[in-house]
Design a protein around this motif. Structure first.
Motif, PDB file in Angstrom:
ATOM      1  N   GLY A  71       2.370  11.258 -10.426  1.00 26.13           N
ATOM      2  CA  GLY A  71       1.568  11.648  -9.258  1.00 26.13           C
ATOM      3  C   GLY A  71       0.322  11.131  -8.899  1.00 26.13           C
ATOM      4  O   GLY A  71      -0.031  10.543  -8.164  1.00 26.13           O
ATOM      5  N   ALA A  72      -0.417  10.541 -10.329  1.00 23.03           N
ATOM      6  CA  ALA A  72      -1.457   9.831 -10.409  1.00 23.03           C
ATOM      7  C   ALA A  72      -1.381   8.426  -9.656  1.00 23.03           C
ATOM      8  O   ALA A  72      -2.269   7.950  -9.189  1.00 23.03           O
ATOM      9  N   ARG A  73      -0.234   7.712 -10.100  1.00 21.81           N
ATOM     10  CA  ARG A  73       0.166   6.449  -9.640  1.00 21.81           C
ATOM     11  C   ARG A  73       0.323   6.466  -8.263  1.00 21.81           C
ATOM     12  O   ARG A  73      -0.197   5.519  -7.367  1.00 21.81           O
ATOM     13  N   ILE A  74       1.026   7.553  -7.642  1.00 15.21           N
ATOM     14  CA  ILE A  74       1.185   7.655  -6.316  1.00 15.21           C
ATOM     15  C   ILE A  74       0.081   7.876  -5.348  1.00 15.21           C
ATOM     16  O   ILE A  74       0.043   7.266  -4.277  1.00 15.21           O
ATOM     17  N   LEU A  75      -0.688   8.612  -5.896  1.00 10.04           N
ATOM     18  CA  LEU A  75      -2.121   9.011  -5.043  1.00 10.04           C
ATOM     19  C   LEU A  75      -2.855   7.525  -4.982  1.00 10.04           C
ATOM     20  O   LEU A  75      -3.327   7.089  -4.018  1.00 10.04           O
ATOM     21  N   GLN A  76      -2.855   6.704  -6.038  1.00 11.94           N
ATOM     22  CA  GLN A  76      -3.421   5.494  -6.092  1.00 11.94           C
ATOM     23  C   GLN A  76      -2.842   4.472  -5.283  1.00 11.94           C
ATOM     24  O   GLN A  76      -3.553   3.824  -4.457  1.00 11.94           O
ATOM     25  N   GLU A  77      -1.569   4.431  -5.098  1.00  9.68           N
ATOM     26  CA  GLU A  77      -0.760   3.502  -4.485  1.00  9.68           C
ATOM     27  C   GLU A  77      -0.658   3.775  -2.845  1.00  9.68           C
ATOM     28  O   GLU A  77      -0.654   3.009  -2.008  1.00  9.68           O
ATOM     29  N   GLN A  78      -0.391   5.237  -2.612  1.00  8.58           N
ATOM     30  CA  GLN A  78       0.096   5.824  -1.404  1.00  8.58           C
ATOM     31  C   GLN A  78      -1.089   6.535  -0.566  1.00  8.58           C
ATOM     32  O   GLN A  78      -0.841   6.948   0.469  1.00  8.58           O
ATOM     33  N   GLY A  79      -2.004   7.021  -1.512  1.00  7.87           N
ATOM     34  CA  GLY A  79      -3.073   8.072  -1.130  1.00  7.87           C
ATOM     35  C   GLY A  79      -2.284   9.520  -0.633  1.00  7.87           C
ATOM     36  O   GLY A  79      -2.833  10.078   0.215  1.00  7.87           O
ATOM     37  N   ILE A  80      -1.328   9.843  -1.252  1.00 10.51           N
ATOM     38  CA  ILE A  80      -0.400  10.965  -1.099  1.00 10.51           C
ATOM     39  C   ILE A  80      -0.690  11.809  -2.439  1.00 10.51           C
ATOM     40  O   ILE A  80      -0.514  11.154  -3.528  1.00 10.51           O
ATOM     41  N   VAL A  81      -1.175  12.905  -2.326  1.00 16.78           N
ATOM     42  CA  VAL A  81      -1.383  13.777  -3.617  1.00 16.78           C
ATOM     43  C   VAL A  81       0.075  14.796  -3.595  1.00 16.78           C
ATOM     44  O   VAL A  81       0.259  15.586  -2.951  1.00 16.78           O
ATOM     45  N   LEU A  82       0.903  14.530  -4.731  1.00 20.88           N
ATOM     46  CA  LEU A  82       1.814  15.184  -5.021  1.00 20.88           C
ATOM     47  C   LEU A  82       1.520  16.227  -6.296  1.00 20.88           C
ATOM     48  O   LEU A  82       1.340  15.629  -7.169  1.00 20.88           O
ATOM     49  N   LYS A  83       1.547  17.560  -6.100  1.00 18.80           N
ATOM     50  CA  LYS A  83       0.966  18.198  -6.985  1.00 18.80           C
ATOM     51  C   LYS A  83       2.111  18.694  -7.976  1.00 18.80           C
ATOM     52  O   LYS A  83       2.234  18.299  -9.357  1.00 18.80           O
ATOM     53  N   ARG A  84       3.010  19.639  -7.485  1.00 16.53           N
ATOM     54  CA  ARG A  84       3.856  20.672  -8.289  1.00 16.53           C
ATOM     55  C   ARG A  84       5.136  20.591  -7.437  1.00 16.53           C
ATOM     56  O   ARG A  84       5.220  20.624  -6.396  1.00 16.53           O
ATOM     57  N   GLY A  85       6.274  20.622  -8.074  1.00 12.18           N
ATOM     58  CA  GLY A  85       7.559  21.257  -7.605  1.00 12.18           C
ATOM     59  C   GLY A  85       8.519  21.552  -8.326  1.00 12.18           C
ATOM     60  O   GLY A  85       8.389  21.367  -9.729  1.00 12.18           O
TER      61      GLY A  85
END
Length: 183
Positions: A71-85
Motif C-alpha cells: 500500500g505504501a509503495r502504491i501511494l507513492q507511485e500512483q497517489g492511491i491509498v489502498l487500506k484494507r480488503g
C-alpha cells in the motif's frame, strides 16, 4: 548342487541382518542424543516438562489485519491509498485483460483498474474526485464521501455509471472510500 547354493546364501543373509541391526542401533543412538533433557527440577516424562518444551518451541500466531500489501509503495507511485480488503478486489494493470472494474478520477490521467475474484469482495481505499465507474460481471457498490456526507452508488454491470460529482446536483468532488462486490 542345490545344497551348495543354499548354504552359500546363508552367510550372506547373516551379514545383511547384522549390518541392518548395526545401522538401526547407530540411528537410534543418534536420535536418542538429539532429544532434549527435561528442564531442571522437572521429572522426566511428566506432563509439565512436555508442555513446557512445546510451549517454548511453538511458533507465534499469524494474525491477518487485512492491510493491503504494498500500500505504501502504491501511494507513492500512483497517489492511491489502498487500506484494507479481503483479497478479492486487487489493483490491476488496465491493459491486463477484460472484466476489470475501471474508475476515473479527476486527478488521474488514466483509469484505475481493479480485478475481482471469488463470490464477494471488499476493499477500503481513498481515491479523491472519482466521477465515473465502469462495472464488470459482479454486482458492485461504491461508498463515497464529500465533507460529512456519505453516499452509496450502485454500479451498473459492464457499463459506465455516473458517481460523485457527475451524479451530484452541486457537482461536488466525492472521494471513493469502499468497493463491495458480489456475484
Amino acid at each position: 548342487m542345490k545344497a551348495h547354493g543354499v548354504a552359500a546364501a546363508k552367510p550372506h543373509h547373516k551379514k545383511f541382518v547384522m549390518r541392518t541391526l548395526l545401522v538401526a542401533m547407530a540411528v537410534g543412538a543418534v536420535a536418542w542424543g538429539l532429544f532434549p533433557s527435561p528442564p531442571a527440577g522437572a521429572q522426566a516424562g511428566s506432563k509439565g516438562s512436555q508442555a513446557m518444551a512445546v510451549a517454548d518451541e511453538a511458533p507465534g500466531y499469524a494474525v491477518e489485519d487485512f492491510s493491503y500489501p504494498g500500500g505504501a509503495r502504491i501511494l507513492q507511485e500512483q497517489g492511491i491509498v489502498l487500506k484494507r480488503g479481503d483479497g478479492h478486489i486487487t489493483l490491476a494493470d488496465c491493459a491486463s485483460g477484460t472484466g476489470l472494474l475501471r474508475i476515473m478520477a479527476r486527478r488521474q490521467a488514466d483509469p484505475i483498474c481493479f480485478r475481482t475474484v471469488g463470490n464477494s469482495g471488499w476493499l477500503t481505499l481513498e481515491i479523491p474526485a472519482v466521477y465515473v465507474v465502469r462495472g464488470n460481471d459482479y454486482t458492485t457498490q461504491v461508498d463515497m464521501t464529500v465533507g460529512d456526507e456519505e453516499k452509496t452508488f450502485d454500479i451498473e454491470k459492464n457499463t459506465w455509471t455516473a458517481v460523485g460529482e457527475t451524479a451530484d446536483e452541486q457537482g461536488r468532488a466525492f472521494m471513493l472510500m469502499e468497493i463491495r462486490t458480489s456475484k
